[in-house]
Scaffold this active site. Sequence first.
Site, PDB file in Angstrom:
ATOM      1  N   HIS A 132      11.246   6.853  58.664  1.00 15.50           N
ATOM      2  CA  HIS A 132       9.990   6.698  57.918  1.00 15.50           C
ATOM      3  C   HIS A 132       8.887   6.078  58.783  1.00 15.50           C
ATOM      4  O   HIS A 132       9.165   5.324  59.706  1.00 15.50           O
ATOM      5  CB  HIS A 132      10.188   5.905  56.616  1.00 15.50           C
ATOM      6  CG  HIS A 132      10.504   4.456  56.776  1.00 15.50           C
ATOM      7  ND1 HIS A 132      11.586   3.850  56.166  1.00 15.50           N
ATOM      8  CD2 HIS A 132       9.890   3.454  57.454  1.00 15.50           C
ATOM      9  CE1 HIS A 132      11.602   2.564  56.467  1.00 15.50           C
ATOM     10  NE2 HIS A 132      10.590   2.303  57.250  1.00 15.50           N
ATOM     11  N   ASP A 151      15.604   5.447  59.114  1.00 16.85           N
ATOM     12  CA  ASP A 151      15.703   6.793  58.539  1.00 16.85           C
ATOM     13  C   ASP A 151      14.507   7.676  58.919  1.00 16.85           C
ATOM     14  O   ASP A 151      14.319   8.748  58.362  1.00 16.85           O
ATOM     15  CB  ASP A 151      15.848   6.717  57.009  1.00 16.85           C
ATOM     16  CG  ASP A 151      14.639   6.067  56.325  1.00 16.85           C
ATOM     17  OD1 ASP A 151      13.655   5.719  57.025  1.00 16.85           O
ATOM     18  OD2 ASP A 151      14.677   5.920  55.085  1.00 16.85           O
TER      19      ASP A 151
HETATM   20  C1  F6R Z   1       5.859  -1.698  57.545  1.00 12.72           C
HETATM   21  C2  F6R Z   1       6.185  -0.276  57.562  1.00 12.72           C
HETATM   22  C3  F6R Z   1       7.520   0.200  57.951  1.00 12.72           C
HETATM   23  C4  F6R Z   1       8.132  -0.529  59.150  1.00 12.72           C
HETATM   24  C5  F6R Z   1       9.515   0.015  59.441  1.00 12.72           C
HETATM   25  C6  F6R Z   1      10.153  -0.695  60.610  1.00 12.72           C
HETATM   26  O1  F6R Z   1       4.513  -1.902  57.177  1.00 12.72           O
HETATM   27  O2  F6R Z   1       5.354   0.491  57.227  1.00 12.72           O
HETATM   28  O3  F6R Z   1       7.407   1.571  58.288  1.00 12.72           O
HETATM   29  O4  F6R Z   1       7.297  -0.386  60.252  1.00 12.72           O
HETATM   30  O5  F6R Z   1      10.311  -0.116  58.309  1.00 12.72           O
HETATM   31  O6  F6R Z   1      10.372  -2.020  60.260  1.00 12.72           O
HETATM   32  P1  F6R Z   1      10.798  -3.090  61.369  1.00 12.72           P
HETATM   33  O7  F6R Z   1       9.637  -3.188  62.301  1.00 12.72           O
HETATM   34  O8  F6R Z   1      10.994  -4.362  60.603  1.00 12.72           O
HETATM   35  O9  F6R Z   1      12.014  -2.567  62.021  1.00 12.72           O
END
Ligand code: F6R
Length: 260
Positions: free
Chosen positions: A138, A136
Amino acid sequence: MEVVIVADAEAAGAIAAGIVERLLGTKPACVIGVATGSSPVITYRRLVEAFCAGRITFAGAHAVLLDEYVGLPADHPQRYRRFVHEQLVEHVDLPVEHVHAPDVDTQDLAEAGRRYEALLTELGGVDVQLLGIGSDGHVGFNEPGSSLRSRTRIKTLTAATRADNARFFANLDAVPRHVMTQGLATIGDARHLVLIACGVGKAPPIAAAVEGPLTASCPASILQLHPHVTVVIDEAAASGLTHAAYYRETHAGKPSWQHY
Ligand code: F6R
């Protein structure tokens, strides 16, 4: 912003690890901002390999977590502090007392957010902040609608993020609803932002963050405001980018003296 398109996640992890390796070489008492989730796992593995090969030491460095779940017991396997220990800290010489996370176990989370901000300032700021990106858009856990000037605070996860992260838990209900996360302004204070994203699921948020409008609806679009950003992505994550050919050409012609 430098967009580096590589063949696969291994190559992306190697580039991100190389950035941290160089930082440790030039500034041993550095502050490394550590993300969790799948995206930085290869980077951490590469860093552990570099340490084992004797190329780097973390002895003088500090690691600061980007975010932490609220409501999980301190020994829960999905606590992000534990994740960082398992992926990196236990395998290198980073002193345990040099690993910092927002205090999510206190009653006063607002005060914990202020204390974390003060700590980051005391440490002299973050040198390299590793980031992933949510489906999304973030970064950290700054979900869509997050203030572009936000600081460390509690946030409510979106249904999309909870569904994405359910793979780490027994079921969707077990995924916490709340987190403490560095704010978008906090992240923006780091001297170098390194975002790693791989897989086709990351193509829409990467396109929005890199080439879309600067908007709270895509929190990762704050990267566009930062003077030193490296976005390291694989071909699949790059598949929604309009200017991919230009990014490839730029990287292919990168002067040998120019570091990331
Ligand atoms: C984790 C964080 C999140 C992840 C994001 C992507 O500390 O801050 O922003 O980086 O949700 O997660 P993955 O890498 O598992 O796809």
